[in-house]
Scaffold this active site. Structure first.
Site, PDB file in Angstrom:
ATOM      1  N   SER A 240       0.844  -1.188   0.000  1.00 29.13           N
ATOM      2  CA  SER A 240       0.000   0.000   0.000  1.00 29.13           C
ATOM      3  C   SER A 240       0.882   1.240   0.000  1.00 29.13           C
ATOM      4  O   SER A 240       2.104   1.146   0.036  1.00 29.13           O
ATOM      5  CB  SER A 240      -0.904  -0.005   1.233  1.00 29.13           C
ATOM      6  N   LYS A 241       0.217   2.354  -0.048  1.00 25.69           N
ATOM      7  CA  LYS A 241       0.904   3.651  -0.108  1.00 25.69           C
ATOM      8  C   LYS A 241       2.010   3.781   0.951  1.00 25.69           C
ATOM      9  O   LYS A 241       3.085   4.283   0.671  1.00 25.69           O
ATOM     10  CB  LYS A 241      -0.119   4.773   0.144  1.00 25.69           C
ATOM     11  N   ARG A 242       1.699   3.279   2.137  1.00 28.72           N
ATOM     12  CA  ARG A 242       2.668   3.527   3.221  1.00 28.72           C
ATOM     13  C   ARG A 242       3.970   2.746   3.051  1.00 28.72           C
ATOM     14  O   ARG A 242       4.938   2.976   3.763  1.00 28.72           O
ATOM     15  CB  ARG A 242       2.015   3.286   4.588  1.00 28.72           C
ATOM     16  N   GLU A 250       5.396   5.857 -10.031  1.00 26.53           N
ATOM     17  CA  GLU A 250       6.135   6.310  -8.839  1.00 26.53           C
ATOM     18  C   GLU A 250       7.571   5.773  -8.850  1.00 26.53           C
ATOM     19  O   GLU A 250       8.488   6.458  -8.414  1.00 26.53           O
ATOM     20  CB  GLU A 250       5.418   5.859  -7.557  1.00 26.53           C
TER      21      GLU A 250
END
Ligand code: GLU
Length: 468
Positions: A240-242, A250
């Protein structure tokens, strides 16, 4: 199936981003197609018209292009094929493998409640009704799934996975507005595209059972299945993003090279012994879908950085100049021909220490800085009278130096220290401060070469002309 040439495909739904898991799926499909001399195709699953904007589709094209995984034919757009999907559903109806279900939403709700209470899947009373349909009433077309026995998915990664048919409801193929459902569209498209191997994320494993029943209903050969485990974060949890990043773009923005991504992603679930670094030709020669491991793979930033550093050290300098220039420009540093020449001199001297292109850009800043450089208090403190006098003598020696190369300058610096009767430590840090203004820089001879003779002399002059 095995005597047909291999056709693999990637079938992303345009969501606005390309997940790194989709990139890995694309890579494995591409590798397997290359390994077998087959074809790698792209299908855009754009039936969700709201999400499937032109931009969202472009993200997929861009992601695949950046990764160097371009398909071997024009992409297929699923939404354009609804007439064909409908035709297949009607064929199934005609073959007796599907039926019209006229349950009203209210009746469906009652059945859903009953099914839940009895711990079974929903069943339609229309399954066994013969003829006498009132086609003016709304209906859906449902697959007539077998009620007994099991459906076996002989998965290349997961092994034999069995589904009890009693747990699979009669899935809807056409909605009451005549539009095809997802599983029908996937089967018809894969069949028509000649796909022999469906290699995709294991979130689709249970769809494989449903899709097998559709293949069987239509009398078509099922493809070879290979369901890939998820990519997890370093902590073993769903990516996930974290965890730092999940979209292909990205990784591009963070300065990873596409060939490093291919090498690294290939190692997420597959590998060739302990080999850390391998190129495309080796991966294509070695890759077999049977060797993919079933356990989730974990993203490991240290490994990715290590691999990226390897490819940065190997890359063509002109290409790195272009890539580093883009980063500098995005940070509002103007890069003209003169700056490109500086980059071309500097990059070979600093790239060993770069994990990413962003690092590489950071490591070239010292050479691109514009005069007069701002000197830190610390640098100013180093420039006492004795050091100034020494640097001024050094500067005069430099201006007479014939050869402005790393070995010649290393020798000149050593000779100068000897002539002065001091160690390099006595003036080296001050010289470095004058040259780089405190930005990270390679060793002195390297920094001098990167900056260039005239500019180096001018920077030393600037520093020496500062009031003591
Ligand atoms: N469109 C599906 C997805 O993006 C993939 C379907 C498939 O590969 O069969 O998850």
């Amino acid at each position: 199936m095995s005597d047909r040439p291999v056709v693999t495909r990637i079938a992303p739904s345009p969501t606005g981003m390309m997940h790194i898991g989709t990139a890995r799926t694309a890579l494995f499909n591409w590798l397997y197609a290359r390994h077998t001399g087959g074809k790698f195709l792209l299908r855009i699953e754009d039936t969700d018209r709201e999400r499937s904007t032109a931009e969202a589709v472009q993200v997929i094209f861009d992601g695949l292009k950046w990764l160097g995984l371009e398909p071997d034919a024009e992409p297929v757009f699923q939404a354009e094929r609804s007439v064909r999907h409908r035709e297949a559903a009607l064929e199934l109806l005609a073959r007796g493998g599907a039926y019209r279900c006229y349950m009203t939403p209210e009746e469906l709700e009652v059945e859903r409640e009953a099914a839940r209470a009895e711990g079974r899947v929903i069943r339609s009373p229309w399954r066994d009704r013969e003829g006498n349909y009132d086609e003016s009433q709304p209906y859906v077309v449902r697959l007539k799934s077998p009620l007994e026995g099991e459906t076996l998915i002989d998965d290349q990664v997961k092994g034999a996975v069995r589904f009890h048919n009693k747990d699979l409801d009669d899935l809807i193929l056409l909605r009451s507005d005549g539009t095809p459902t997802y599983n029908l569209a996937v089967v018809v498209d894969d069949h028509d595209m000649g796909v022999t191997h469906v290699i995709r994320g294991d979130d689709h494993l249970s769809n494989a059972a449903r899709q097998t029943l559709i293949y069987q209903g239509l009398g078509w050969d099922t493809p070879v299945w290979a369901h890939l485990p998820m990519i997890h974060g370093p902590d073993g949890k769903k990516l996930s993003k974290r965890h730092g990043a999940q979209a292909v773009s990205e990784f591009d923005d963070m300065g990873y090279l596409p060939e490093a991504m291919r090498n690294y992603l290939a190692k997420l679930g597959w590998g060739h012994g302990d080999d850390e670094i391998f190129d495309d030709a080796q991966a294509q020669a070695w890759f077999d879908i049977k060797d993919v491991v079933g356990a989730p793979a974990r993203l490991d930033w240290d490994k990715l950085n290590h691999i990226n550093n390897h490819y940065l050290r190997q890359a063509d300098v002109d290409r790195l100049v272009d890539l580093a220039a883009k980063i500098h420009e995005s940070r509002d540093r103007r890069i003209g021909q003169a700056q490109r020449e500086i980059l071309a001199r500097t990059i070979p001297l600093v790239r060993d220490g770069a994990k990413t292109l962003l690092d590489l850009a950071d490591l070239t800043v010292f050479a691109l800085r514009e005069r007069p450089l701002e000197l830190s208090d610390k640098a100013r403190g180093m420039l006492n009278e004795e050091t100034r006098a020494r640097l001024s003598r050094l500067r005069n020696g430099f201006s007479a130096a014939g050869d402005w190369s790393v070995p010649a300058l290393e020798a000149a610096l050593r000779a100068f220290a000897e002539a002065e009767g001091v160690g390099l430590g006595k003036f080296g840090p001050a010289l470095r401060a004058c040259l780089s203004g405190g930005s990270p820089a390679p060793d002195l001879a390297g920094a001098l070469v990167a900056i260039g003779r005239d500019e180096s002399l001018a920077r030393i002059d600037d520093a020496l002309s500062h009031a003591a």
